[in-house]
Motif scaffolding. Sequence first.
Motif, PDB file in Angstrom:
ATOM      1  N   VAL A 203       9.000  16.925   6.140  1.00  0.00           N
ATOM      2  CA  VAL A 203       8.781  18.182   5.429  1.00  0.00           C
ATOM      3  C   VAL A 203       9.666  19.290   5.987  1.00  0.00           C
ATOM      4  O   VAL A 203      10.200  20.114   5.249  1.00  0.00           O
ATOM      5  CB  VAL A 203       7.292  18.589   5.529  1.00  0.00           C
ATOM      6  CG1 VAL A 203       7.072  19.956   4.905  1.00  0.00           C
ATOM      7  CG2 VAL A 203       6.421  17.552   4.845  1.00  0.00           C
ATOM      8  N   SER A 204       9.836  19.319   7.299  1.00  0.00           N
ATOM      9  CA  SER A 204      10.638  20.371   7.924  1.00  0.00           C
ATOM     10  C   SER A 204      12.127  20.170   7.738  1.00  0.00           C
ATOM     11  O   SER A 204      12.920  21.066   8.026  1.00  0.00           O
ATOM     12  CB  SER A 204      10.328  20.421   9.427  1.00  0.00           C
ATOM     13  OG  SER A 204      10.770  19.232  10.062  1.00  0.00           O
ATOM     14  N   GLY A 205      12.520  18.962   7.254  1.00  0.00           N
ATOM     15  CA  GLY A 205      13.939  18.659   7.112  1.00  0.00           C
ATOM     16  C   GLY A 205      14.556  18.065   8.352  1.00  0.00           C
ATOM     17  O   GLY A 205      15.686  17.604   8.325  1.00  0.00           O
ATOM     18  N   ARG A 206      13.809  18.088   9.466  1.00  0.00           N
ATOM     19  CA  ARG A 206      14.341  17.519  10.698  1.00  0.00           C
ATOM     20  C   ARG A 206      14.304  16.000  10.641  1.00  0.00           C
ATOM     21  O   ARG A 206      13.391  15.416  10.091  1.00  0.00           O
ATOM     22  CB  ARG A 206      13.546  18.018  11.908  1.00  0.00           C
ATOM     23  CG  ARG A 206      13.792  19.489  12.205  1.00  0.00           C
ATOM     24  CD  ARG A 206      12.932  19.950  13.361  1.00  0.00           C
ATOM     25  NE  ARG A 206      11.513  19.892  13.014  1.00  0.00           N
ATOM     26  CZ  ARG A 206      10.537  20.281  13.830  1.00  0.00           C
ATOM     27  NH1 ARG A 206      10.820  20.718  15.042  1.00  0.00           N
ATOM     28  NH2 ARG A 206       9.278  20.213  13.446  1.00  0.00           N
ATOM     29  N   GLY A 207      15.305  15.376  11.225  1.00  0.00           N
ATOM     30  CA  GLY A 207      15.402  13.931  11.197  1.00  0.00           C
ATOM     31  C   GLY A 207      14.654  13.274  12.330  1.00  0.00           C
ATOM     32  O   GLY A 207      14.173  13.905  13.262  1.00  0.00           O
ATOM     33  N   GLY A 208      14.541  11.973  12.243  1.00  0.00           N
ATOM     34  CA  GLY A 208      13.889  11.174  13.268  1.00  0.00           C
ATOM     35  C   GLY A 208      13.886   9.739  12.805  1.00  0.00           C
ATOM     36  O   GLY A 208      14.275   9.435  11.676  1.00  0.00           O
ATOM     37  N   LYS A 209      13.451   8.839  13.673  1.00  0.00           N
ATOM     38  CA  LYS A 209      13.390   7.432  13.312  1.00  0.00           C
ATOM     39  C   LYS A 209      11.943   6.963  13.282  1.00  0.00           C
ATOM     40  O   LYS A 209      11.142   7.354  14.118  1.00  0.00           O
ATOM     41  CB  LYS A 209      14.189   6.588  14.302  1.00  0.00           C
ATOM     42  CG  LYS A 209      15.692   6.680  14.111  1.00  0.00           C
ATOM     43  CD  LYS A 209      16.410   5.625  14.952  1.00  0.00           C
ATOM     44  CE  LYS A 209      17.901   5.618  14.657  1.00  0.00           C
ATOM     45  NZ  LYS A 209      18.601   4.551  15.420  1.00  0.00           N
TER      46      LYS A 209
END
Length: 247
Positions: A203-209
């Motif tokens: 939702v925040s647009g931040r990436g991750g795996k």
Amino acid sequence: MRLRIEFHTSARELPWPEVLAPGRAVSYALLERGAPALGARLHRSGHGPYGMVPFGYSAPVFPAARRRRGVYVAEGPGVVELGSPLVEVVEGWAAALSSLPVLAWGATAFIVDRVSVVEEPAFPSGRAVFRTVTPVVTKVVLPRDEQGDLGGTPWRLPGEPEWDVQIQGNLRRKAQSLGLDPEVTLERVNWVGPKKSFAVTGVSGRGGKKPGACVEVVVTGAPQTLAAIQDFGLGQANSTGMGWIGA
């Protein structure tokens, strides 16, 4: 219901971080064009009592591409699918795609050649065999110690404690979110693929795996509920491309 988007691109490969991650933004961008009020509501609060976001999508697939080790090859024509148990979501996507010749999949341009509707199976027997083509993500809530640290990893893979319980609960919450018969049951797991992690955006647009594994499972329930799950996905984080069920 699903949309099958056939396209071509001049790219020879996709960066691994952009295999799945762009699909969420693409899905919302299409809704912004084709059904803006619906897209805004889903982005803000989800759908139903649990605030779930009822859509998913596949990774782009290039059937004629020759595999190269360590590379997500993008040679030849490609296909990507978007799906949702809510007809109005699919109609919004279709309206946007009717006048959109290019999809921006991250930094890669997909030139749209054809868009078609794929109807879900009927499941008249009340039994479905679902095989995912993207990893199924399952995350549990862990207690914290006195220092506020988690006592292990919250991610669960098939066969690990709580995995089947979480999947079962997720299936029923999906049915309840859609106002369908919640008596749906995970009967057994037929196959488990290797553990994989894909980059996604939230939702925040931040990436991750998110880690998980593809699975084949047998699920029983009302035919309408099974049809909805087919286009929703298995496990959590379906709106980031995880748990996409193959057609």
